[in-house]
Design a protein around this motif. Structure first.
Motif: not given
Length: 145
Positions: A51-55
């Motif tokens: 959600x926050x780092x697209x990992x």
């Protein structure tokens, strides 16, 4: 300054131990705001990482500053990630290292993944860890959390 520690796992985690360390790490780093530490599992941290780092993968720790430097923030550690990679006798030390790593992020010290940056960050982590241990020893009989 206020610190909170939460266990969102099925593991039996000594929250008092980590709260004590987090308090002195935050104090030593001159963090003024609230710091929350959440222990979670790989699935939860993977969702946050996506959600926050697209990992789309689990990781050991994520740090979410609350705004300006030294205002505090949230630290999320996948206890499952740590337990699956380290022997039991190393678990506590690894978690303390992850807390120190996150405290550096909360005070505005960041790194990239170059060897030089990681080496520099490791030196800063060691220095802060040593300062925290010194502060704990100096205050051992003065405070109970």
């Amino acid at each position: 300054m206020k610190v909170n520690v939460f266990n969102e796992t099925n593991y039996d985690i000594n929250l008092k131990y980590y709260r004590y360390f987090l308090y002195f790490a935050s104090k030593t780093a001159n963090i003024d705001g609230e710091v929350n530490l959440v222990f979670c599992d790989d699935e939860y941290i993977k969702k946050l990482n996506n959600d926050f780092r697209n990992k789309d993968k689990a990781t050991d720790v994520l740090t979410f500053p609350m705004g300006d430097i030294n205002e505090g923030g949230d630290i999320v550690i996948s206890y499952e990630w740590v337990k699956s990679r380290y022997r039991e006798e190393r678990t506590k030390k690894v978690v303390l290292k992850l807390i120190i790593h996150s405290i550096l992020h909360l005070i505005g010290i960041h790194h990239d993944y170059t060897n030089e940056s990681l080496k520099e960050n490791n030196e800063k982590m060691k220095k802060l860890y040593d300062e925290v241990i010194k502060t704990i020893k100096e205050n051992r009989n003065k405070i109970r959390l």
